[in-house]
Design a protein around this motif. Structure first.
Motif, PDB file in Angstrom:
ATOM      1  N   HIS A 113      61.934  -2.648  99.835  1.00  0.00           N
ATOM      2  CA  HIS A 113      62.252  -3.528  98.711  1.00  0.00           C
ATOM      3  C   HIS A 113      63.515  -2.993  98.045  1.00  0.00           C
ATOM      4  CE1 HIS A 113      57.906  -4.146  99.411  1.00  0.00           C
ATOM      5  NE2 HIS A 113      58.175  -5.397  99.108  1.00  0.00           N
ATOM      6  N   SER A 114      64.597  -3.141  98.767  1.00  0.00           N
ATOM      7  CA  SER A 114      65.858  -2.592  98.286  1.00  0.00           C
ATOM      8  C   SER A 114      66.333  -3.320  97.030  1.00  0.00           C
ATOM      9  CB  SER A 114      66.925  -2.702  99.382  1.00  0.00           C
ATOM     10  OG  SER A 114      68.189  -2.313  98.877  1.00  0.00           O
ATOM     11  N   THR A 115      66.914  -2.554  96.121  1.00  0.00           N
ATOM     12  CA  THR A 115      67.571  -3.128  94.949  1.00  0.00           C
ATOM     13  C   THR A 115      69.057  -2.779  94.984  1.00  0.00           C
ATOM     14  OG1 THR A 115      66.954  -1.182  93.625  1.00  0.00           O
ATOM     15  CG2 THR A 115      65.514  -3.115  93.495  1.00  0.00           C
ATOM     16  N   GLY A 116      69.574  -2.608  96.207  1.00  0.00           N
ATOM     17  CA  GLY A 116      70.979  -2.300  96.380  1.00  0.00           C
ATOM     18  C   GLY A 116      71.842  -3.546  96.282  1.00  0.00           C
ATOM     19  N   PRO A 117      73.154  -3.372  96.240  1.00  0.00           N
ATOM     20  CA  PRO A 117      74.071  -4.503  96.041  1.00  0.00           C
ATOM     21  C   PRO A 117      74.070  -5.518  97.173  1.00  0.00           C
ATOM     22  CG  PRO A 117      75.285  -2.495  96.586  1.00  0.00           C
ATOM     23  CD  PRO A 117      73.874  -2.076  96.308  1.00  0.00           C
ATOM     24  N   ASN A 118      73.770  -5.109  98.391  1.00  0.00           N
ATOM     25  CA  ASN A 118      73.768  -6.064  99.503  1.00  0.00           C
ATOM     26  C   ASN A 118      72.565  -7.001  99.421  1.00  0.00           C
ATOM     27  OD1 ASN A 118      76.102  -4.889 100.554  1.00  0.00           O
ATOM     28  ND2 ASN A 118      74.949  -3.456 101.812  1.00  0.00           N
ATOM     29  N   THR A 119      71.395  -6.424  99.181  1.00  0.00           N
ATOM     30  CA  THR A 119      70.183  -7.231  99.061  1.00  0.00           C
ATOM     31  C   THR A 119      70.227  -8.113  97.819  1.00  0.00           C
ATOM     32  OG1 THR A 119      68.855  -5.586 100.239  1.00  0.00           O
ATOM     33  CG2 THR A 119      67.674  -7.142  98.845  1.00  0.00           C
ATOM     34  N   LEU A 120      70.599  -7.523  96.685  1.00  0.00           N
ATOM     35  CA  LEU A 120      70.674  -8.307  95.455  1.00  0.00           C
ATOM     36  C   LEU A 120      71.794  -9.340  95.530  1.00  0.00           C
ATOM     37  CD1 LEU A 120      69.967  -5.708  92.629  1.00  0.00           C
ATOM     38  CD2 LEU A 120      68.379  -7.220  93.837  1.00  0.00           C
ATOM     39  N   GLY A 121      72.861  -9.010  96.245  1.00  0.00           N
ATOM     40  CA  GLY A 121      73.956  -9.967  96.407  1.00  0.00           C
ATOM     41  C   GLY A 121      73.509 -11.192  97.176  1.00  0.00           C
ATOM     42  N   PHE A 122      72.735 -10.976  98.234  1.00  0.00           N
ATOM     43  CA  PHE A 122      72.183 -12.100  99.001  1.00  0.00           C
ATOM     44  C   PHE A 122      71.299 -12.962  98.101  1.00  0.00           C
ATOM     45  CE2 PHE A 122      68.259 -13.593 101.045  1.00  0.00           C
ATOM     46  CZ  PHE A 122      68.768 -14.530 101.930  1.00  0.00           C
ATOM     47  N   ALA A 123      70.401 -12.313  97.358  1.00  0.00           N
ATOM     48  CA  ALA A 123      69.485 -13.041  96.491  1.00  0.00           C
ATOM     49  C   ALA A 123      70.243 -13.807  95.413  1.00  0.00           C
ATOM     50  CB  ALA A 123      68.490 -12.071  95.858  1.00  0.00           C
ATOM     51  N   ASP A 124      71.232 -13.169  94.817  1.00  0.00           N
ATOM     52  CA  ASP A 124      71.994 -13.808  93.760  1.00  0.00           C
ATOM     53  C   ASP A 124      72.774 -15.013  94.287  1.00  0.00           C
ATOM     54  OD1 ASP A 124      72.843 -13.476  90.844  1.00  0.00           O
ATOM     55  OD2 ASP A 124      74.801 -13.568  91.835  1.00  0.00           O
ATOM     56  N   SER A 125      73.315 -14.871  95.496  1.00  0.00           N
ATOM     57  CA  SER A 125      74.063 -15.977  96.086  1.00  0.00           C
ATOM     58  C   SER A 125      73.161 -17.183  96.317  1.00  0.00           C
ATOM     59  CB  SER A 125      74.695 -15.548  97.418  1.00  0.00           C
ATOM     60  OG  SER A 125      75.737 -14.620  97.197  1.00  0.00           O
ATOM     61  N   LEU A 126      71.975 -16.945  96.878  1.00  0.00           N
ATOM     62  CA  LEU A 126      71.075 -18.060  97.187  1.00  0.00           C
ATOM     63  C   LEU A 126      70.576 -18.731  95.910  1.00  0.00           C
ATOM     64  CD1 LEU A 126      68.506 -18.037 100.061  1.00  0.00           C
ATOM     65  CD2 LEU A 126      68.041 -19.254  97.945  1.00  0.00           C
TER      66      LEU A 126
END
Length: 221
Positions: A115-128
């Motif tokens: 359950h990463s909270t790194g910029p790549n994972t959060l970036g994907f979530a934020d984009s969607l």
């Protein structure tokens, strides 16, 4: 003459977080998740296992960092506002996530367990979520749609990689299904066996993704 940036001959390269992470991904691709241990990683790096804990306190921390590295750049698949309608942009994000996980052996297994909270994972979530909010979806709808798209994509890719995992005889599973259906009284399964036993996972994925997007269109209306 040795330049300052070159390692001394015969001496292993200096241990770093980036090198440790890349070596872990290389071992994953080579042997799979079950064979990836901290001891084996340390051996590949030429260090004692204890040295790894300088960067990753637990193996779970290492796996989380690996998952984060896997999805580097996935968020960019949405493209800028106006680059296609919302459904096209969501589809591109889902496809990019699947492609990123398929790029590594057992990639979906690694990602699903973190359950990463790194910029790549959060970036994907934020984009969607951003694509959907811009399209007029409510905050709650956009958030739940994120879970639906991400869970479908990761779950599908998890099953896809399990079916094709080296040594697990993926096509044999399809053969077993065929024999069991033909030997029993399952007329509807028998009629659809060509699709049920197909290894065209892209077609399976696209069908499920289309259902999700159609459902979201109904919500939007």
């Amino acid at each position: 003459m040795t330049t300052p940036s070159s390692p001394t001959r015969g001496r292993p390269a200096r241990l770093s977080q980036a090198r440790t992470l890349q070596t872990a991904l290389d071992l994953l691709d080579e042997s799979g998740l079950d064979a990836l241990t901290m001891r084996r990683l340390a051996d590949a790096l030429g260090v004692q296992a204890g040295a790894l804990y300088r960067y990753f306190a637990t193996k779970q921390d290492l796996l989380t960092a690996m998952a984060e590295r896997m999805v580097d750049g996935v968020a960019d698949a949405a493209g800028p506002t106006g680059d296609g309608d919302w459904s096209q942009r969501v589809a591109r994000l889902a496809r990019a996530l699947r492609t990123a996980l398929l790029a590594h052996r057992d990639g979906a297994r690694v990602y699903a367990g973190t359950h990463s909270t790194g910029p790549n994972t959060l970036g994907f979530a934020d984009s969607l979520v951003g694509v959907l909010r811009e399209a007029g979806f409510g905050d709650g709808e956009a958030a739940r749609a994120l879970y639906s798209v991400a869970n479908f994509t990761v779950g599908h890719t998890l099953e896809e990689q399990a079916a094709l995992r080296p040594g697990d005889g993926g096509p044999t599973d399809a053969g077993d299904l065929h024999e069991a259906v033909v030997a029993g009284t399952y007329p509807h399964l028998a009629a659809t066996l060509p699709v049920l036993t197909s290894t065209d996972f892209t077609a399976h994925f696209e069908f499920g993704l289309r259902l999700l997007l159609d459902g979201l269109r109904a919500v939007q209306r």
